[in-house]
Design an enzyme around this catalytic site. Sequence first.
Site, PDB file in Angstrom:
ATOM      1  N   ASP A 183      51.885  17.324  90.490  1.00 32.70           N
ATOM      2  CA  ASP A 183      51.212  17.871  89.309  1.00 32.70           C
ATOM      3  C   ASP A 183      52.235  18.696  88.533  1.00 32.70           C
ATOM      4  O   ASP A 183      52.426  19.878  88.814  1.00 32.70           O
ATOM      5  CB  ASP A 183      50.023  18.754  89.713  1.00 32.70           C
ATOM      6  CG  ASP A 183      49.354  19.395  88.498  1.00 32.70           C
ATOM      7  OD1 ASP A 183      49.710  19.023  87.346  1.00 32.70           O
ATOM      8  OD2 ASP A 183      48.483  20.268  88.679  1.00 32.70           O
ATOM      9  N   ASP A 236      43.821  16.677  84.221  1.00 37.18           N
ATOM     10  CA  ASP A 236      43.295  18.011  84.587  1.00 37.18           C
ATOM     11  C   ASP A 236      43.043  18.805  83.301  1.00 37.18           C
ATOM     12  O   ASP A 236      41.921  18.834  82.781  1.00 37.18           O
ATOM     13  CB  ASP A 236      44.305  18.697  85.518  1.00 37.18           C
ATOM     14  CG  ASP A 236      43.944  20.142  85.837  1.00 37.18           C
ATOM     15  OD1 ASP A 236      42.833  20.582  85.507  1.00 37.18           O
ATOM     16  OD2 ASP A 236      44.784  20.860  86.423  1.00 37.18           O
ATOM     17  N   SER A 285      47.199  28.009  85.350  1.00 34.90           N
ATOM     18  CA  SER A 285      47.569  27.016  84.338  1.00 34.90           C
ATOM     19  C   SER A 285      46.277  26.394  83.822  1.00 34.90           C
ATOM     20  O   SER A 285      45.874  25.325  84.236  1.00 34.90           O
ATOM     21  CB  SER A 285      48.483  25.960  84.948  1.00 34.90           C
ATOM     22  OG  SER A 285      47.838  25.266  85.995  1.00 34.90           O
ATOM     23  N   GLU A 317      53.520  21.419  91.076  1.00 35.85           N
ATOM     24  CA  GLU A 317      53.048  21.082  92.425  1.00 35.85           C
ATOM     25  C   GLU A 317      53.669  19.794  92.958  1.00 35.85           C
ATOM     26  O   GLU A 317      53.694  18.784  92.259  1.00 35.85           O
ATOM     27  CB  GLU A 317      51.519  20.918  92.428  1.00 35.85           C
ATOM     28  CG  GLU A 317      50.800  22.178  91.979  1.00 35.85           C
ATOM     29  CD  GLU A 317      49.300  21.978  91.773  1.00 35.85           C
ATOM     30  OE1 GLU A 317      48.713  21.066  92.383  1.00 35.85           O
ATOM     31  OE2 GLU A 317      48.730  22.749  90.979  1.00 35.85           O
ATOM     32  N   ARG A 337      41.612  26.243  92.947  1.00 36.02           N
ATOM     33  CA  ARG A 337      42.394  26.882  91.883  1.00 36.02           C
ATOM     34  C   ARG A 337      43.534  27.668  92.538  1.00 36.02           C
ATOM     35  O   ARG A 337      43.536  27.919  93.739  1.00 36.02           O
ATOM     36  CB  ARG A 337      41.536  27.856  91.052  1.00 36.02           C
ATOM     37  CG  ARG A 337      40.367  27.260  90.321  1.00 36.02           C
ATOM     38  CD  ARG A 337      40.680  26.055  89.463  1.00 36.02           C
ATOM     39  NE  ARG A 337      41.696  26.223  88.449  1.00 36.02           N
ATOM     40  CZ  ARG A 337      41.474  26.249  87.129  1.00 36.02           C
ATOM     41  NH1 ARG A 337      40.225  26.139  86.680  1.00 36.02           N
ATOM     42  NH2 ARG A 337      42.466  26.352  86.256  1.00 36.02           N
ATOM     43  N   SER A 338      44.493  28.082  91.723  1.00 33.11           N
ATOM     44  CA  SER A 338      45.594  28.858  92.304  1.00 33.11           C
ATOM     45  C   SER A 338      45.098  30.217  92.805  1.00 33.11           C
ATOM     46  O   SER A 338      45.619  30.755  93.784  1.00 33.11           O
ATOM     47  CB  SER A 338      46.737  29.015  91.306  1.00 33.11           C
ATOM     48  OG  SER A 338      46.275  29.510  90.079  1.00 33.11           O
TER      49      SER A 338
HETATM   50  C1  2PG Z   1      46.099  22.864  88.736  1.00 30.55           C
HETATM   51  C2  2PG Z   1      45.558  24.102  89.403  1.00 30.55           C
HETATM   52  C3  2PG Z   1      45.262  24.003  90.860  1.00 30.55           C
HETATM   53  P1  2PG Z   1      45.490  26.473  88.381  1.00 30.55           P
HETATM   54  O1  2PG Z   1      46.809  22.942  87.731  1.00 30.55           O
HETATM   55  O2  2PG Z   1      45.764  21.768  89.134  1.00 30.55           O
HETATM   56  O3  2PG Z   1      46.330  23.575  91.633  1.00 30.55           O
HETATM   57  O4  2PG Z   1      46.273  25.257  89.082  1.00 30.55           O
HETATM   58  O5  2PG Z   1      44.335  26.817  89.256  1.00 30.55           O
HETATM   59  O6  2PG Z   1      46.490  27.586  88.258  1.00 30.55           O
HETATM   60  O7  2PG Z   1      45.029  25.987  87.045  1.00 30.55           O
HETATM   61 MG    MG Z   2      46.620  20.582  87.533  1.00 26.97          MG
END
Ligand code: 2PG
Ligand code: MG
Length: 419
Positions: free
Chosen positions: A245, A313, A43, A166, A367-368
């Site tokens: 989140d 974020d 994301s 999340e 990160r994911s």
């Molecule tokens: C977020 C992140 C990490 P991603 O949105 O905060 O949990 O997700 O790394 O997929 O952007």
């Molecule tokens: Mg986030």
Amino acid sequence: MTITVRDVHALEILDSRARPTLSVAVTVEDGSTWAAGVPAGASTGSGEAVERRDGDPARFSGHGVLAAVASVNEEIAGALGGRRFESLAALDQALIDLDGTSDKSRLGANAIVGVSMAAARAFAASAGVALWQSFAGLIREPRLPVPHFNVVNGGVHAPNALDFQEFMIAPLGAPSAAEALRAGAEVYGALRRRLVDRALTTGLGDEGGFAPEIAQPEEVLALLVHAIEDAGYRPGRDGVALAIDPASSELYDEGIYHVAGERFSSDEMIERYVAMVDRFPIWLIEDGLAESDWSGWVRLTDRLGDRIELVGDDIFCTNPTTIADAVGRGVANAALIKVNQVGTVTETLEAMAVCRGAGYGQFVSHRSGETCDDFIADLAIGTGCGHMKAGAPARGERVAKYNRLVQVEDAERLDYGLG
Ligand code: 2PG
Ligand code: MG
């Protein structure tokens, strides 16, 4: 702290989602080698530094990183090899200059951040200190951060009916990092039992949290409060609090938020969050509104900014300039901190310094897509930012970061908590 770079080398490895990423190693004059694994998100904010991916559908569905590996092994190794650097900031600037773009897209942010992280380790070693100690005093004095365990996954991290990405448990009231890990693991176990009792699936999402077929976020929050109690903890700031989140940029389309098949305006989302904060022990909401919804963010901050932490974020992308802009406009009161989002360790520290100067919180994040690299644990400890998220208290690439906290705690006398 000074290093002379002898060699820089990268190779393509797998991340925790079966996607390719880079392992990068920096070798210095004494022959020691310092490595880093590059994280990657799903994301992503539109202002993030740009990863270089091959786009060749015949390999890893286009996600290969051989071009980024070549960036490191050819151009970056050629430019840095044999050079002496007085500081990580100087080395990071050399990378930025070599790339020459504003978004690191030419060499690839994934190539650049791997070199920067590995070099940070080389600099710490040259000074004879642990990585976290090399950040000490740059933002604040070191302390052990409160781990935020993401125990229920939805959004783009899981194929379930849940639109919010999340749901985290945060042992704010724990006396130490070790006890915080224990609380995280025990609540995770209690949650699993609750899910089994309700015949809900205990399959996992990308960050190691459960991905049950529940659509309404409030239903998940109620479940979490029960799981906290089942495990023998007090729900709330003096025990185990909650954080979410929603990653709401992913829910936003033409001015409307889509949650569980229903449509919401920014103001309706804000009122829903207020009701959630009234009803559940939520102490932090990240990306409650979308990255393009700045006017909504101002109203959200106005409404909830004095009660909870509101973390930006996607809207900030760990960019010091964007955060400085937001500070003057009353947007959020904290920023998520992701090294690969801005692309170098030095710029990450700059973003944290801007936050600190403005009284904004700094929430260090994985990160994911992760490797077992535990860099962010040292970053969170050394900068004293008080809180960190690295996914569930399960799966090796998540637990690596949390275990690093207790290793440092065992070796060093440091305070735990938000501070
Ligand atoms: C977020 C992140 C990490 P991603 O949105 O905060 O949990 O997700 O790394 O997929 O952007
Ligand atoms: Mg986030």
